[in-house]
Enzyme design. Structure first.
Site: not given
Length: 553
Positions: A47, A208
């Site tokens: 991420d 997301e």
């Protein structure tokens, strides 16, 4: 030449000055090669989020149940990154007692501003979304400011607009949700109004990791869809308003390898854009390097890694990522801001009572206060065993580890440990999570000491090998290849010049048994040191040094 409509972010970032310029590395830039290789941050570094301040780039990645958390990396060229701090570095910020693996700290976003740096993040099953700030990206970072919301949201991001408005964009709605947004007051964490859905994406599950950007009057919204596994993909939409309606990119997904099973990198997604002072654009994203296992499919075990790809803007104002919407190895260096490798890390790490523990070491769920010391035996890292082992969620195990950063890796240490009570053990641990790990541990035997290779597989212990040990310090070694962990030992040296003995292999374990596909979760293998004292005796285990060496990619 930079196109006029790309100037907004580039001009704003170029106007900023580096807050840590007094400590910046000033050595001359090295000659730039024609290509570079991914990953740019190898091992578990998922991420990734990136921002630029002047000529300096800063990157942060997720850490889930590990503390210190949110490592902050610094680069001058987007390819070479050095670990300069941890944004979560003290108990007053956050701890995660009782959390299962892959809970707690999810995907962060870092943003550079003239007066401060900001990281916005999610503590899953804890305080939820929060924001922290710092004057220096190396830290210290503030205590969290919580963002109270009535429903669950994750993967928050920030856009600082030209008029001073700060937009808070996050995922909402879980599996079939979308990108939600509100205006936020960063000092209080309060939202001007409840976050509302602004785009559902292109139909992939778990839309997301949203990031909103403003470029030449357009608001670009980039997300990841398909779940953070083999169907992961990057999609984008744009609007003249930050609230939409959003027009999808005509060639969505911008980048994915979901239909390219033979590509080196899989699960591409969760990306963030950054521009250079020269007006070139790049994107950081996560990806995995999986190994094919006969009869068992593909498995990855060192985690989601940080990749870098070029971004080109078309005449119609839409971006393209990589080469023909793929990400082969290697990548061209054209458009990088320079070539600036950092000095290589020493293979052998020693310990000192006069220096803090290095930034790369991590604990599980808390900081294991009282379970380790650099001063009890100066020159060694002393571990005091906890009553609970690595399989337990009841308390913090005595474990200190660092991310495995290469598929081919050597991890070696010398330990002095004399168990006194039944069950006492200390040595080397390879941790994926509480149900899947591997121990090379010294324990008491009927006569003297023994070394055992014990694997916990699907929460069941398996003893793979046992060896009687001589007196004195013992060296323990992990030799990792893409498919195998080989664990060995030898008698250590001493202060009068005795040389270590020959290496003796004790066991080998396939890497897929410590993979995400086998164990689940979002992390990667940590190589580390542990001590266990179920009776509460806390017999010390003293580690003199650690070797950490890449032996290949």
């Amino acid at each position: 030449m930079q196109k006029p409509w790309l100037t907004t972010l580039a001009a704003c970032a170029a106007a900023l000055t580096m807050s840590t310029s007094a400590t910046a590395d000033t050595k001359a830039k090295a000659a730039m090669p024609a290509t570079f290789k991914n990953p740019v941050v190898s091992g578990f570094a998922s991420d990734p989020s990136v921002c630029r301040k002047g000529d300096d780039y800063y990157l942060v990645t997720s850490t889930f149940e590990y503390l210190p958390g949110l490592p902050v990396y610094h680069s001058k060229d987007l390819v070479h990154w050095r670990h300069i701090g941890n944004a979560l570095s003290r108990e007053s910020q956050l701890t995660f007692p009782g959390r299962k693996s892959s809970k707690a700290i999810f995907a962060p976003t870092i943003r550079c501003q003239p007066d401060a740096f900001y990281i916005i993040n999610t503590d899953v099953e804890g305080i939820g979304n929060f924001v922290i700030n710092a004057k220096d990206p190396a830290g210290p970072w503030s205590d969290p400011v919580r963002i109270p919301e009535p429903e669950f949201g994750m993967d928050p991001s920030l856009l600082f607009d030209d008029d001073g408005t700060v937009y808070y964009t996050r995922h909402g709605g879980l599996r079939n949700g979308g990108a939600y947004q509100a205006i936020i007051d960063l000092k209080t964490g309060k939202l001007k109004e409840p976050a509302k859905e602004i785009w559902k994406g292109m139909g992939g599950v778990w839309p997301e990791g949203p990031h909103l950007y403003k470029i030449n009057g357009w608001y670009y919204l980039m997300i990841a869809e398909g779940g953070t596994s083999y169907e992961h993909r990057i999609t984008m939409a744009r609007s003249r308003s930050p609230w939409g309606p959003f027009e999808p990119h005509p060639d969505n997904p911008l980048l994915t390898h979901m239909n390219r099973p033979d590509a080196l990198f899989q699960a591409l997604g969760h990306a963030d854009l950054v521009s250079t002072p020269e007006g070139n654009w790049w994107i950081t994203l996560l990806g995995i390097r999986s190994q094919k296992v006969e009869g068992k499919g593909s498995h990855h075990h060192i985690g989601r890694e940080t990749l870098l790809a070029p971004v080109k803007w078309r005449a119609d104002g839409w971006p393209e990522i990589g080469q023909n919407r793929e990400l082969p190895q290697p990548q061209p260096t054209t458009g990088l801001p320079g070539w600036h490798p950092w000095p290589a890390e020493a293979v052998r790490e020693t310990f000192s009572a006069k220096k803090p523990l290095a930034l790369h070491w991590s604990f599980v769920r808390t900081y294991a206060t009282g379970q380790w010391s650099l001063t009890d035996k100066p020159g060694s890292l002393r571990l005091l065993g906890s009553k609970t082992g690595l399989e337990s969620l009841e308390a913090t195990p005595t474990f200190i580890g660092r991310r495995q950063t290469h598929l081919n890796q050597r991890f070696t240490t010398e330990v002095n440990f004399s168990p006194k009570d039944a069950g006492d053990a200390a040595g080397v641990a390879l941790r994926m999570n509480e149900t899947h790990h591997l121990l090379l541990g010294i324990s008491a035997a009927e006569k003297g000491r023994q070394l055992q290779c014990v694997q916990r597989l699907a929460d069941k212990p398996i003893v793979h090998g046992t060896a009687a040990l001589p007196e004195g310090p013992v060296q323990l070694q992990v030799d990792a290849t893409p498919t195998t962990y080989k664990l060995s030992w030898r008698a250590g040296g001493d202060k009068v010049g005795k040389k270590p003995g020959a290496w003796q292999a004790l066991c080998s374990v396939p890497t897929y048994q410590l993979s995400t596909e086998t164990s689940s979760g979002f992390t990667g293998v940590y190589l580390g040191l542990y001590a266990h004292a179920p009776s509460g005796g806390r017999t010390p285990a003293d580690f003199a040094w650690v070797d950490f060496e890449a032996t290949g990619d």
